[in-house]
Structure formats: structure tokens, C-alpha cells
Design a protein around this motif. Structure first.
Motif, PDB file in Angstrom:
ATOM      1  N   TYR A   1       0.790  -1.226   0.000  1.00 15.09           N
ATOM      2  CA  TYR A   1       0.000   0.000   0.000  1.00 15.09           C
ATOM      3  C   TYR A   1       0.826   1.283   0.000  1.00 15.09           C
ATOM      4  O   TYR A   1       0.295   2.363  -0.256  1.00 15.09           O
ATOM      5  CB  TYR A   1      -0.946   0.006   1.211  1.00 15.09           C
ATOM      6  CG  TYR A   1      -2.029  -1.036   1.137  1.00 15.09           C
ATOM      7  CD1 TYR A   1      -3.111  -0.885   0.290  1.00 15.09           C
ATOM      8  CD2 TYR A   1      -1.950  -2.201   1.904  1.00 15.09           C
ATOM      9  CE1 TYR A   1      -4.111  -1.856   0.209  1.00 15.09           C
ATOM     10  CE2 TYR A   1      -2.938  -3.174   1.839  1.00 15.09           C
ATOM     11  CZ  TYR A   1      -4.009  -3.002   0.989  1.00 15.09           C
ATOM     12  OH  TYR A   1      -4.981  -3.965   0.911  1.00 15.09           O
TER      13      TYR A   1
ATOM     14  N   SER B   1      -1.869   1.050   6.382  1.00 17.28           N
ATOM     15  CA  SER B   1      -1.818  -0.164   5.563  1.00 17.28           C
ATOM     16  C   SER B   1      -2.699  -1.251   6.156  1.00 17.28           C
ATOM     17  O   SER B   1      -3.399  -1.968   5.428  1.00 17.28           O
ATOM     18  CB  SER B   1      -0.372  -0.666   5.457  1.00 17.28           C
ATOM     19  OG  SER B   1       0.440   0.257   4.758  1.00 17.28           O
TER      20      SER B   1
ATOM     21  N   ALA C   1      -6.301  -0.296   5.417  1.00 22.28           N
ATOM     22  CA  ALA C   1      -6.621  -0.487   4.003  1.00 22.28           C
ATOM     23  C   ALA C   1      -6.854  -1.956   3.691  1.00 22.28           C
ATOM     24  O   ALA C   1      -7.764  -2.314   2.940  1.00 22.28           O
ATOM     25  CB  ALA C   1      -5.495   0.071   3.129  1.00 22.28           C
TER      26      ALA C   1
END
Length: 282
Positions: free
Chosen positions: A43, A50, A53
Motif C-alpha cells: 500500500y 496499511s 486499508a
């Protein structure tokens, strides 16, 4: 696992962009071992962002696996675990200070992990995909696979198999059938073919293209077993070591193509043969 439940883990693990006491290299090695994806490398964000996400877009299985592994790390290797959670004067985390706050989060997260661990996993998973799987969801996942097949072949391979599985579980649930928790991936797909009445041996022989349809249906079923084998060896969803070497993008494109073909056929057949719609010629 709901977004609210995932949020509890993020609050516990995300320490101002950091994740517990991981360095970036250690965090990537940890997530690679857990779910086969080096999150920061993928990411290009902070460790905390991260993590957020990934769990926002990952399958229920992979989100549970990573969050469960992180909770185990927190309990067994995080230096401040005792001071954050073992205050004997406040056993239930009722204080308003930082320690009490982390204690409440920890107890909540521990309960969430146990909830999904001790209930019937397949029933919970079927409920989750039944609420989320739709034509729009399918299109979104296909878009993600197409985007990842060049840069992240292992992720695309993992999602290819997971999309077929999610589609099958949703169709079975919506058709009022029961999902046997012990079914293999191949058996799950076979059950969907039966539910949709697209088994090769059930094609009407009076149909002028009966022979061709039987071959096509048989071929579609035939790709399932090797798809699972490739995903288990080279896709995300199973722990990989830091020196893992995956397949290249051409194999990912092949897996994605097979998955898209199978899912679009099964889902469109399900929609067209649902109550209120006319039955297509099979």
C-alpha cells in the motif's frame, strides 16, 4: 466480522500510524507470514494505514486470520501487554486512563475472536457474504483482481478463488439450501451446479446444443480443483514465509479469467432463474 468490530482491533493495534512495536520491515515480514501479503510494501502507507486499508478490502477469512495473529502477538510478544491489561485493581478495564482504555479494547477484541472462533465459521461466513455479495460487489472484486494481477499476482490468485467461494455460498443461502461445513471447495461448487440445475447430466438431450452444453458445464466444474490447488500454493490466504516466491502475472491472469467466467455464469444463472424471472434455456 462487522466494520465496528474491525474498528476495535484498529484502535488497539494502531498507535499513531505505528502498529504496536513493529518496525516497517518486521511488520511486512509478519503480515507476509500471516496472510501472504507485505502490507506496507503493497500500500505504500504507514503501518497503521496499511492495516486499515487491507482489512477494509480483504475477505472475511483473511481479515480474521490477520487480526487473530496480531492479537496473539499482542498477548505473547508485545512488551507493554502486562502493563496495559493486567491492572489487578481494575480487572475489567473500567478506568478512564490509557491503560483502562487499552484493557477494554483488548477484552472486546478477545471476545470478538472467540465469537467467530467458537460459532459455526461457515454459517457466519455465509451470512456475511449473503449480506454483501451482489452484482455490484462482484464487479468491484473483479476490478480489484484485474488491478492486482500485474503488480500483486498472489493477491489476485487468492481473490480469484475467494470470489468463486463467496458467490457459491451466497447462491446456496439465497436458494434456501444448507451449507455443509465440511464441504471441500469442489463439493461446494458441485452443490451450486445442482441447485441451479446446470449439471451436465441434466441437460435436456432434445436441446440442439445439448452435447456442447454438457462439455461446457463439465469444463467449468473441472477448473475448480486445480484453482484451489494453485491458490493454496501461490495465493494469499495461507501463511507464507518471507522468502516465498510466487507465480508471475500470466498465471494470475489465467486464474482471474477462469474465476470471472465461472462467477459471472453462476451469478447470472442464479438471477435469471430466481422467482419472478423467466427460466433461461439450459
Amino acid at each position: 466480522m462487522t466494520n465496528l468490530e474491525k474498528g476495535s482491533f484498529v484502535k488497539l493495534f494502531n498507535r499513531g500510524g505505528y502498529v504496536l512495536d513493529f518496525s516497517t520491515a518486521d511488520f511486512d515480514a509478519f503480515t507476509m507470514d500471516s496472510i501472504g501479503v507485505a502490507l506496507c510494501q503493497r500500500y505504500r502507507l504507514s503501518k497503521g494505514k496499511s492495516l486499515m486499508a487491507y482489512i477494509d478490502e480483504a475477505s472475511p477469512e483473511d481479515s480474521y486470520k490477520l487480526l487473530s495473529d496480531l492479537l496473539t502477538y499482542y498477548e505473547t510478544q508485545y512488551y507493554h501487554f502486562d502493563s496495559e491489561t493486567h491492572d489487578h485493581d481494575d480487572p475489567f478495564g473500567l478506568s478512564s486512563g490509557p491503560s483502562g482504555s487499552y484493557k477494554r479494547l483488548y477484552l472486546n477484541c478477545k471476545g470478538i475472536i472467540e465469537k467467530y472462533k467458537t460459532t459455526e465459521p461457515n454459517r457466519e461466513l455465509a451470512k456475511a457474504v449473503d449480506e454483501s455479495f451482489s452484482s455490484a460487489y462482484m464487479s468491484q472484486q473483479i476490478k480489484l483482481m484485474l488491478e492486482n494481477q500485474e503488480a500483486y499476482p498472489a493477491d489476485a490468485i487468492g481473490k480469484a478463488k475467494e470470489l468463486v467461494e463467496s458467490c457459491c455460498r451466497t447462491i446456496i443461502t439465497k436458494r434456501g439450501a444448507l451449507i455443509n461445513k465440511d464441504l471441500t471447495f469442489q463439493q461446494l461448487v458441485n452443490q451450486v451446479f445442482k441447485v441451479l440445475d446446470v449439471m451436465p447430466n441434466e441437460v435436456d438431450d432434445n436441446n440442439p446444443i445439448a452435447s456442447s452444453l454438457k462439455q461446457i458445464y463439465g469444463s467449468l466444474k473441472g477448473i475448480v480443483a486445480p484453482m484451489a490447488e494453485v491458490r493454496n500454493a501461490f495465493g494469499t490466504g495461507h501463511g507464507k514465509t518471507a522468502d516465498f516466491i510466487g507465480l508471475d502475472s500470466r498465471h494470475a491472469k489465467l486464474m482471474v479469467g477462469m474465476s470471472v467466467t465461472l462467477v459471472q455464469f453462476l451469478w447470472s444463472t442464479h438471477e435469471e432463474t430466481s422467482i419472478g424471472n423467466s427460466n433461461p434455456t439450459l
